[in-house]
Scaffold this motif. Structure first.
Motif, PDB file in Angstrom:
ATOM      1  N   GLY A 137       0.829  -1.195   0.000  1.00  0.00           N
ATOM      2  CA  GLY A 137       0.000   0.000   0.000  1.00  0.00           C
ATOM      3  C   GLY A 137       0.863   1.244   0.000  1.00  0.00           C
ATOM      4  O   GLY A 137       2.072   1.157   0.103  1.00  0.00           O
ATOM      5  N   PRO A 138       0.268   2.411  -0.119  1.00  0.00           N
ATOM      6  CA  PRO A 138      -1.187   2.651  -0.108  1.00  0.00           C
ATOM      7  C   PRO A 138      -1.872   2.368  -1.448  1.00  0.00           C
ATOM      8  O   PRO A 138      -3.093   2.289  -1.509  1.00  0.00           O
ATOM      9  N   ASP A 139      -1.093   2.208  -2.530  1.00  0.00           N
ATOM     10  CA  ASP A 139      -1.703   1.990  -3.848  1.00  0.00           C
ATOM     11  C   ASP A 139      -1.616   0.520  -4.242  1.00  0.00           C
ATOM     12  O   ASP A 139      -0.563  -0.114  -4.105  1.00  0.00           O
ATOM     13  N   ALA A 140      -2.738  -0.018  -4.733  1.00  0.00           N
ATOM     14  CA  ALA A 140      -2.710  -1.352  -5.322  1.00  0.00           C
ATOM     15  C   ALA A 140      -1.880  -1.294  -6.597  1.00  0.00           C
ATOM     16  O   ALA A 140      -1.952  -0.330  -7.356  1.00  0.00           O
ATOM     17  N   LEU A 141      -1.074  -2.312  -6.827  1.00  0.00           N
ATOM     18  CA  LEU A 141      -0.126  -2.293  -7.933  1.00  0.00           C
ATOM     19  C   LEU A 141      -0.629  -3.158  -9.086  1.00  0.00           C
ATOM     20  O   LEU A 141      -0.784  -4.370  -8.937  1.00  0.00           O
TER      21      LEU A 141
END
Length: 248
Positions: free
Chosen positions: A52-56
């Motif tokens: 996280g914080p972003d889905a890859l």
């Protein structure tokens, strides 16, 4: 080891098809002969959501080559932190170039005939053609690429410089032979080699400095829907038709 600037120079100098091949081989440590055997139907898109914080987002690539346990090899190429080096982006550009610009017809997704799925290659280039294309760019840019079709070796050397990647992680991505004679297969390869995506190494190969903390600023900007429709304009209708198929 190829520097970041040299990698960008190679990507810019190559046509879309070879830039895709270069970036995939470098980022996934895939051999050129394995890439040439990949079918378009072996591609799938998914998300790695453990960091996280972003889905890859990442591309799953299933090859026809098998490991020592007779399992099909599975590679993963995530979105690179640097857009100029991204194997996922290079693959998308290549598909737009192939089907939208060159005009290769899309398959009839409603047909029960699966011949296209097995016959249509992701990288429809011969061994000699691949070597010639890579050698040409190598000479033009005055780079010593050694075995020019073995970009995975450069990728492995890059991963070895990262602090949170160890030998086992690299082994799972594809550097799986013990010794210089290629005679012995490591125990890691026997149990793990491409039976699932080596996520930790995949994230590292995408230029992310922290395996558990992935931040992709450019994912915060979403393209306008009308702009998206200009790329493969019939894709939405085709997807709906496939979803609504009644013949299984």
């Amino acid at each position: 080891m190829l520097s970041i600037q040299d990698r960008k120079r190679v990507m810019k100098a190559m046509s879309p098809v070879h830039a895709m091949a270069f970036s995939i081989c470098f980022q996934t440590l895939m051999r050129g002969d394995s890439l040439r055997e990949c079918a378009l139907a072996g591609l799938s898109f998914t998300w790695y959501e453990e960091s996280g914080p972003d889905a890859l987002p990442y591309l799953r690539i299933l090859t026809k080559h098998k490991n020592s346990g007779n399992m099909l090899r599975l590679h993963g190429a995530c979105r690179h932190l640097d857009v100029e080096l991204c194997a996922l982006g290079a693959t998308c550009r290549y598909l737009v170039w192939r089907f939208d610009i060159l005009g290769e017809p899309l398959p009839d997704f409603l047909s029960p005939n699966r011949a296209w799925y097995d016959a249509s290659k992701l990288y429809p280039v011969t061994d000699r053609g691949m070597y010639a294309a890579f050698k040409k760019v190598s000479d033009e840019l005055d780079l010593d690429l050694g075995k020019v079709t073995h970009m995975r070796e450069f990728g492995a050397r890059y991963l070895e410089t990262l602090p949170y990647i160890n030998e086992e992680d690299i082994t799972r991505l594809g550097k799986w032979l013990d010794g210089g004679d290629g005679a012995k297969v490591s125990s890691v390869a026997r149990t793990n080699y491409f039976t699932n995506v080596a996520h930790k190494a995949m994230v590292a190969a995408g230029g992310h400095s922290d395996y558990t903390n992935v931040c992709m600023p450019r994912q915060q900007e979403q393209p306008h829907p009308e702009l998206l429709k200009k790329i493969f304009p019939g894709l939405e209708e085709a997807t709906t038709a496939v979803v609504n198929r009644t013949d299984g």
